[in-house]
Scaffold this motif. Structure first.
Motif, PDB file in Angstrom:
ATOM      1  N   UNK A  53       0.811  -1.215   0.000  1.00  0.00           N
ATOM      2  CA  UNK A  53       0.000   0.000   0.000  1.00  0.00           C
ATOM      3  C   UNK A  53       0.840   1.258   0.000  1.00  0.00           C
ATOM      4  N   UNK A  54       2.151   1.125  -0.107  1.00  0.00           N
ATOM      5  CA  UNK A  54       3.032   2.287  -0.190  1.00  0.00           C
ATOM      6  C   UNK A  54       3.557   2.491  -1.607  1.00  0.00           C
ATOM      7  N   UNK A  55       3.188   1.611  -2.497  1.00  0.00           N
ATOM      8  CA  UNK A  55       3.707   1.661  -3.860  1.00  0.00           C
ATOM      9  C   UNK A  55       2.753   2.457  -4.746  1.00  0.00           C
ATOM     10  N   UNK A  56       3.339   3.329  -5.563  1.00  0.00           N
ATOM     11  CA  UNK A  56       2.606   4.066  -6.591  1.00  0.00           C
ATOM     12  C   UNK A  56       3.166   3.644  -7.937  1.00  0.00           C
ATOM     13  N   UNK A  57       2.301   3.332  -8.872  1.00  0.00           N
ATOM     14  CA  UNK A  57       2.720   3.009 -10.222  1.00  0.00           C
ATOM     15  C   UNK A  57       2.634   4.274 -11.065  1.00  0.00           C
ATOM     16  N   UNK A  58       3.620   4.466 -11.942  1.00  0.00           N
ATOM     17  CA  UNK A  58       3.620   5.628 -12.827  1.00  0.00           C
ATOM     18  C   UNK A  58       4.051   5.165 -14.204  1.00  0.00           C
ATOM     19  N   UNK A  59       3.206   5.404 -15.189  1.00  0.00           N
ATOM     20  CA  UNK A  59       3.537   5.044 -16.550  1.00  0.00           C
ATOM     21  C   UNK A  59       3.285   6.194 -17.499  1.00  0.00           C
ATOM     22  N   UNK A  60       4.084   6.245 -18.550  1.00  0.00           N
ATOM     23  CA  UNK A  60       3.965   7.275 -19.584  1.00  0.00           C
ATOM     24  C   UNK A  60       3.729   6.599 -20.930  1.00  0.00           C
ATOM     25  N   UNK A 100      -9.839  -8.196  -7.514  1.00  0.00           N
ATOM     26  CA  UNK A 100      -8.669  -8.374  -6.661  1.00  0.00           C
ATOM     27  C   UNK A 100      -8.092  -7.014  -6.308  1.00  0.00           C
ATOM     28  N   UNK A 101      -7.475  -6.943  -5.147  1.00  0.00           N
ATOM     29  CA  UNK A 101      -6.786  -5.734  -4.728  1.00  0.00           C
ATOM     30  C   UNK A 101      -5.534  -5.571  -5.587  1.00  0.00           C
ATOM     31  N   UNK A 102      -5.368  -4.395  -6.169  1.00  0.00           N
ATOM     32  CA  UNK A 102      -4.195  -4.139  -7.013  1.00  0.00           C
ATOM     33  C   UNK A 102      -2.919  -4.025  -6.201  1.00  0.00           C
ATOM     34  N   UNK A 103      -3.058  -3.833  -4.881  1.00  0.00           N
ATOM     35  CA  UNK A 103      -1.886  -3.802  -4.027  1.00  0.00           C
ATOM     36  C   UNK A 103      -1.054  -2.540  -4.154  1.00  0.00           C
ATOM     37  N   UNK A 104      -1.661  -1.460  -4.615  1.00  0.00           N
ATOM     38  CA  UNK A 104      -0.938  -0.192  -4.742  1.00  0.00           C
ATOM     39  C   UNK A 104      -1.746   0.925  -4.096  1.00  0.00           C
ATOM     40  N   UNK A 105      -1.042   1.978  -3.700  1.00  0.00           N
ATOM     41  CA  UNK A 105      -1.689   3.122  -3.061  1.00  0.00           C
ATOM     42  C   UNK A 105      -2.316   4.062  -4.078  1.00  0.00           C
ATOM     43  N   UNK A 106      -1.779   4.078  -5.289  1.00  0.00           N
ATOM     44  CA  UNK A 106      -2.285   4.960  -6.332  1.00  0.00           C
ATOM     45  C   UNK A 106      -1.502   4.762  -7.609  1.00  0.00           C
ATOM     46  N   UNK A 107      -1.947   5.454  -8.661  1.00  0.00           N
ATOM     47  CA  UNK A 107      -1.263   5.345  -9.947  1.00  0.00           C
ATOM     48  C   UNK A 107      -1.309   6.687 -10.666  1.00  0.00           C
ATOM     49  N   UNK A 108      -0.234   6.949 -11.403  1.00  0.00           N
ATOM     50  CA  UNK A 108      -0.122   8.145 -12.222  1.00  0.00           C
ATOM     51  C   UNK A 108      -0.076   7.682 -13.668  1.00  0.00           C
TER      52      UNK A 108
END
Length: 146
Positions: free
Chosen positions: A1-8, A27-35
């Motif tokens: 829950x501390x991981x943020x995914x960022x893709x361009x 399913x829970x994606x297991x991330x805190x957020x995404x950019x």
């Protein structure tokens, strides 16, 4: 829950694909957020320029598009695009933001004035914080809520 995914660009599409797949499987994606920076989330109805990722069978594009799953997802999103992006990217970001808002899951939205598809990322870690500033705020805001 501390991981943020960022893709361009294609990377944003892949982040979107992952989040959509997790939402579709409930399913829970297991991330805190995404950019998602200047990505694409629908594939259209003709053979996509992204066929290396999604194949050339147009009949499967609707099921492979991430937009419906991103609307289902509860993962907080920061969705950005650049003023000088190719014309195909800005509507993708707008559609995603609008669809999430209609579903009661609004996104944080940033449009980067004066930037192109490449310069938006080249500005990171420079005095131009038009992208990195909102990303940092998004991460900090969500990190303090946990």
């Amino acid at each position: 829950k501390k991981i943020f995914l960022w893709g361009h660009s294609a990377g944003a599409a892949h982040v979107g694909d992952y989040l959509a797949a997790m939402a579709n499987k409930r399913k829970d994606a297991g991330v805190a957020g995404a950019i998602l920076t200047s990505g694409f989330y629908e594939l259209g109805d003709t053979v996509s320029v992204w066929k290396a990722y999604y194949g050339d069978d147009v009949s499967k594009y609707k099921e492979r598009a991430s937009l419906p799953g991103l609307v289902k997802s509860n993962v907080p999103l920061l969705v950005t695009d650049a003023e000088l992006d190719p014309d195909t990217f800005k509507p993708e970001s707008d559609r995603l933001a609008e669809a999430r808002a209609k579903a009661g899951k609004p996104v944080t939205r940033v449009k980067l004035a004066g930037h192109s598809h490449i310069s938006e990322l080249e500005a990171v870690n420079t005095a131009d914080d038009s992208l990195s500033g909102p990303v940092l705020k998004f991460v900090q805001d969500l990190s303090t809520k946990k």
